[in-house]
Design a protein around this motif. Structure first.
Motif, short mmCIF file in Angstrom:
data_model
loop_
_atom_site.label_atom_id
_atom_site.label_comp_id
_atom_site.label_asym_id
_atom_site.label_seq_id
_atom_site.Cartn_x
_atom_site.Cartn_y
_atom_site.Cartn_z
N UNK A 48 15.87 67.67 -33.68
CA UNK A 48 16.04 68.93 -32.97
C UNK A 48 14.77 69.50 -32.37
N UNK A 49 13.61 69.24 -32.98
CA UNK A 49 12.37 69.87 -32.53
C UNK A 49 11.28 68.81 -32.32
N UNK A 50 10.24 69.13 -31.54
CA UNK A 50 9.14 68.19 -31.38
C UNK A 50 8.47 67.83 -32.71
N UNK A 51 8.36 68.81 -33.62
CA UNK A 51 7.74 68.53 -34.92
C UNK A 51 8.62 67.60 -35.75
N UNK A 52 9.93 67.85 -35.74
CA UNK A 52 10.85 66.96 -36.46
C UNK A 52 10.79 65.55 -35.88
N UNK A 53 10.70 65.46 -34.56
CA UNK A 53 10.59 64.15 -33.92
C UNK A 53 9.29 63.46 -34.31
N UNK A 54 8.18 64.22 -34.32
CA UNK A 54 6.90 63.63 -34.71
C UNK A 54 6.94 63.12 -36.14
N UNK A 55 7.54 63.89 -37.05
CA UNK A 55 7.67 63.47 -38.45
C UNK A 55 8.42 62.15 -38.56
N UNK A 56 9.54 62.06 -37.86
CA UNK A 56 10.36 60.86 -37.94
C UNK A 56 9.67 59.66 -37.29
N UNK A 57 9.01 59.88 -36.17
CA UNK A 57 8.30 58.79 -35.51
C UNK A 57 7.15 58.28 -36.37
N UNK A 58 6.43 59.19 -37.00
CA UNK A 58 5.31 58.78 -37.86
C UNK A 58 5.82 57.92 -39.01
N UNK A 59 6.97 58.30 -39.58
CA UNK A 59 7.54 57.49 -40.67
C UNK A 59 7.83 56.07 -40.20
N UNK A 60 8.37 55.93 -38.98
CA UNK A 60 8.66 54.60 -38.45
C UNK A 60 7.37 53.85 -38.10
N UNK A 61 6.37 54.55 -37.59
CA UNK A 61 5.10 53.91 -37.26
C UNK A 61 4.41 53.39 -38.52
N UNK A 62 4.47 54.17 -39.59
CA UNK A 62 3.88 53.72 -40.86
C UNK A 62 4.61 52.48 -41.36
N UNK A 63 5.95 52.50 -41.31
CA UNK A 63 6.71 51.34 -41.73
C UNK A 63 6.40 50.12 -40.89
N UNK A 64 6.25 50.32 -39.58
CA UNK A 64 5.91 49.22 -38.69
C UNK A 64 4.53 48.66 -39.03
N UNK A 65 3.60 49.55 -39.37
CA UNK A 65 2.24 49.10 -39.70
C UNK A 65 2.27 48.15 -40.90
N UNK A 66 2.97 48.54 -41.95
CA UNK A 66 2.97 47.69 -43.16
C UNK A 66 3.82 46.44 -42.97
N UNK A 67 4.82 46.50 -42.11
CA UNK A 67 5.56 45.28 -41.79
C UNK A 67 4.65 44.26 -41.12
N UNK A 68 3.74 44.73 -40.28
CA UNK A 68 2.85 43.83 -39.55
C UNK A 68 1.58 43.49 -40.32
N UNK A 69 1.33 44.19 -41.41
CA UNK A 69 0.14 43.92 -42.23
C UNK A 69 0.57 43.75 -43.68
N UNK A 70 1.30 42.67 -43.98
CA UNK A 70 1.85 42.47 -45.33
C UNK A 70 0.78 42.29 -46.40
N UNK A 71 -0.48 42.04 -45.99
CA UNK A 71 -1.53 41.91 -46.99
C UNK A 71 -1.99 43.26 -47.51
N UNK A 72 -1.60 44.34 -46.84
CA UNK A 72 -1.89 45.69 -47.31
C UNK A 72 -0.63 46.28 -47.96
N UNK A 73 -0.84 47.12 -48.96
CA UNK A 73 0.27 47.78 -49.65
C UNK A 73 0.17 49.27 -49.40
N UNK A 74 1.26 49.88 -48.99
CA UNK A 74 1.28 51.32 -48.77
C UNK A 74 1.50 52.05 -50.08
N UNK A 75 0.53 52.84 -50.50
CA UNK A 75 0.67 53.68 -51.69
C UNK A 75 1.25 55.02 -51.27
N UNK A 76 2.30 55.45 -51.94
CA UNK A 76 2.96 56.71 -51.61
C UNK A 76 2.30 57.83 -52.39
#
Length: 402
Positions: free
Chosen positions: A75-103
């Motif tokens: 609904x909002x630019x901020x909500x869109x940014x939040x969701x896009x960042x989540x996908x970008x982070x997931x994409x990063x770790x998919x492409x860099x399997x030697x790194x582990x994302x700590x939550x």
């Protein structure tokens, strides 16, 4: 300043051309601000679309990605940014399997990273932003990349706070959150530290401590205590973005870390006061008189009365000692179990040779100087839990025991 464009493909370090925005320049502005440490280059949209896409739909936006094949309305630019960042982070770790994302959150104190593993409403993002308000450098409030060398790497994303902020927070913190406000809507606000206070994408630092958080509105002052290394190990095993990684592989990465850095518990109410107390404690050697604490153990599985006979560990179970505890990994399922010092001793005895509950009780009773009947009850309860988890199995009748 780079002028926002209506449509284009975004290129990010470590990802290349990864996101296409169509007719939503305000979302690009929000992304630039929220990812102030992760430089964004906009190029002309051409050829096959990148894996993540966002376009205008009515009064909002619709996002598509491998994780959202049916699309998601935002609904909002901020909500869109939040969701896009989540996908970008997931994409990063998919492409860099030697790194582990700590939550969790992460900040730099005295040249090393303090990690706050995620825990429901414990305040990791708020505490991370409070560290920024106190002048510390932020490496992330939700995710930190653990490199193959065991260091923490920043992605360059600013902290995000849930709104409204409690009026009970220190005026200095509330003022900081206002002065450094980034993209916001009714639910969330990014807090963007000034230049140099948000670690840039790719910056690395060694890990210094794992701090578990406990929000307690009744706490008069912040209280810091030591925890067993196993508490931190368990949090890292549970709070990471590596669902496809085998449990034994995660154990191999996390176990050496928790053998080298302290695990602490911070009980607090007001975040800025907590930051000052924690920052002072970690800016040098930990105080020797720091009290010890223990978290509530998980309930033990039960399988009813134990069959008579001897018991032995399943061959498919791997064991990993840490301090005076023991972690067990069932390879087939990936399930992880944690044994206290007494449980570790029982496991080691069973690894040596199959034993009955009565024999285990006799050995432990002699070791600890406790009555046989009392020890037997505890041994039977532990074996029942291990058997229910399929970590041990009967090795024969009593007459077959050595």
């Amino acid at each position: 300043m780079v002028r926002a464009v209506a449509s284009g493909d975004l290129c990010l370090a470590g990802l290349g051309r990864v996101l296409r925005l169509s007719d939503c320049p305000e979302v690009l502005d929000a992304l630039r601000a929220a990812m102030a440490g992760w430089p964004v280059e906009v190029v002309e949209a051409e050829g096959a679309p990148p894996p993540i896409r966002l376009g205008r739909e009515g009064r909002g936006y619709r996002q598509h990605s491998p994780a959202l094949p049916d699309g998601l309305f935002l609904a909002t630019p901020t909500e869109a940014a939040c969701s896009l960042i989540a996908d970008l982070v997931g994409e990063y770790f998919d492409r860099h399997p030697d790194s582990i994302g700590l939550h969790g959150g992460s900040v730099e104190v005295d040249g090393r990273l303090v990690i706050f593993p995620a825990s429901h409403r414990a305040g990791k993002s708020t505490l991370t932003a409070a560290f920024a308000a106190a002048g510390f450098r932020v490496f992330g409030d939700d995710v930190l990349a653990l490199t193959p060398e065991g260091e923490g790497m920043a992605l360059g994303i600013a902290p995000r706070l849930r709104l409204p902020l409690p009026e009970s927070f220190a005026p200095g913190f509330l003022d900081y959150a206002e002065r450094h406000a980034g993209p916001a809507d009714r639910r969330y606000r990014y807090v963007v530290p000034p230049p140099g206070r948000l670690a840039s994408h790719g910056e690395v630092r060694p890990l210094g401590a794992v701090v578990l958080l406990a929000r307690d509105e009744e706490a008069v002052a912040p209280a810091l205590s030591r925890l067993a290394p196993g508490e931190g190990l368990l949090q890292l095993l549970c709070e990471n973005f590596a669902p496809e990684t085998a449990s034994e592989a995660l154990m191999e990465r996390f176990l050496p870390l928790m053998g080298q850095i302290p695990c602490l518990l911070l009980r607090y109410s007001e975040p800025l006061a907590a930051v000052r107390a924690l920052g002072e404690a970690l800016s040098g050697p930990l105080p020797a008189a720091l009290p010890a604490a223990s978290l509530v153990a998980r309930p033990t599985l039960s399988m009813g009365p134990l069959p008579d006979g001897c018991w032995a560990p399943e061959q498919s179970v791997l064991d990993y000692p840490l301090d005076d505890e023991l972690f067990l990994v069932e390879v087939a399922s990936g399930a992880i179990h944690r044994l206290n010092p007494t449980g570790r001793l029982i496991w080691q005895l069973l690894r040596h040779e199959p034993l009955s509950p009565e024999e285990l009780a006799e050995l432990l009773g002699e070791h600890f100087g406790l009555p046989w009947a009392r020890v037997l009850e505890d041994v039977q309860a532990l074996l029942a839990g291990l058997a229910a988890a399929e970590l041990v199995s009967p090795a024969g009748m009593v007459s077959d025991c050595p």
